[in-house]
Scaffold this motif. Sequence first.
Motif, PDB file in Angstrom:
ATOM      1  N   GLY A  47      11.130   6.113 -55.764  1.00 42.68           N
ATOM      2  CA  GLY A  47      12.407   5.999 -56.446  1.00 42.68           C
ATOM      3  C   GLY A  47      12.415   4.927 -57.513  1.00 42.68           C
ATOM      4  N   ASP A  48      11.855   3.758 -57.195  1.00 41.55           N
ATOM      5  CA  ASP A  48      11.808   2.660 -58.172  1.00 41.55           C
ATOM      6  C   ASP A  48      10.959   3.052 -59.380  1.00 41.55           C
TER       7      ASP A  48
ATOM      8  N   GLU B 140      19.597   7.667 -51.470  1.00 44.37           N
ATOM      9  CA  GLU B 140      19.733   6.277 -51.914  1.00 44.37           C
ATOM     10  C   GLU B 140      18.373   5.682 -52.281  1.00 44.37           C
ATOM     11  N   LYS B 141      17.372   5.879 -51.431  1.00 46.93           N
ATOM     12  CA  LYS B 141      16.057   5.288 -51.682  1.00 46.93           C
ATOM     13  C   LYS B 141      15.396   5.873 -52.928  1.00 46.93           C
TER      14      LYS B 141
ATOM     15  N   GLU C  57      11.332   4.479 -51.381  1.00 50.14           N
ATOM     16  CA  GLU C  57      11.852   3.525 -52.364  1.00 50.14           C
ATOM     17  C   GLU C  57      10.835   3.205 -53.451  1.00 50.14           C
TER      18      GLU C  57
ATOM     19  N   GLN D  15      17.008   7.094 -55.395  1.00 49.68           N
ATOM     20  CA  GLN D  15      17.893   6.786 -56.519  1.00 49.68           C
ATOM     21  C   GLN D  15      18.267   8.031 -57.318  1.00 49.68           C
ATOM     22  N   THR D  16      18.713   9.038 -56.585  1.00 47.69           N
ATOM     23  CA  THR D  16      19.081  10.296 -57.220  1.00 47.69           C
ATOM     24  C   THR D  16      20.285  10.880 -56.491  1.00 47.69           C
TER      25      THR D  16
ATOM     26  N   ALA E 275      12.790   5.685 -61.481  1.00 52.46           N
ATOM     27  CA  ALA E 275      14.021   5.168 -62.086  1.00 52.46           C
ATOM     28  C   ALA E 275      13.744   4.249 -63.271  1.00 52.46           C
TER      29      ALA E 275
ATOM     30  N   ARG F  57      15.820  11.775 -65.577  1.00 53.05           N
ATOM     31  CA  ARG F  57      15.751  12.331 -64.219  1.00 53.05           C
ATOM     32  C   ARG F  57      15.528  13.827 -64.222  1.00 53.05           C
TER      33      ARG F  57
END
Length: 268
Positions: A64-65, A104-105, A61, A107-108, A68, A74
Amino acid sequence: MKNIKLNDHVEIEIVGSGTNTYGKEGNEFKGALRGDTEEIDWAIDNGYRHFDSAQLYNNEEVVGDGLAKSSVPREEFFITTKLNTMEGYHGADWAHAEIEKSLEKLQTDYFDTFLIHFPWDDNDEIIEAWSILEDYYDRGVFKSIGVSNFEKEHLDLILEHGKVKPVVNQIKSNVGNWNDELIDYNKKNDIATIAWGPLGGLEGDAEKVLDEIGGKYGKTPAQVVLRYQIERDVIVIPKSHNKDRQAQSLDIFDFELTEEDRKRINAL
């Protein structure tokens, strides 16, 4: 930046960023998450676009954060993560659930490469796990698939029973353990090698030798080691909690080692 073309024609930057302690208290592998993305932010600012993550690191995460919230699209990032098989395989339903958590973690809706993190002692299960990765590959959720910490016998298993050849094998390769034999085997089978922990072993007499070699080029021992690896087409994923040292790990494309340099480094 130099790119490597994988056996499925996907291109990967030869220098990426490791992430296994990013966003953690004390910069410790088992540290609790701090709630910030500082190291990822620095890496993006420094020009990194290839990021290596894993479920085992317990900080997907954070990666990912950081990715993002950046202004970089991306599609300009190359994101890798890995199925956590350190304690074995727990069935198809488990694998699917873990993959969905990673999506999910991070974010893709796709991964550039997805790897099996460790082999384990059940060939049938390894073949089943690989077939799951192949399904995600066929559907485009994984652009490429590969393995990590696999030895020759594990690669042979996949090559014999799988439909899709692994694009990479991520293995330990650093000072004191270059892992030449396995790297040669990977290359023979058109499987790229990614070196994890590429800056390990930089101490004592080895550091003195590397410092001497680097002095000729105005480079640090770490930069010499990374240059040595990429000159033999080994992808490296160095990691630093210092923004300047992160930048130094990318500054390795303006010099070339001599054959004598390479012999001395290989002997360390």
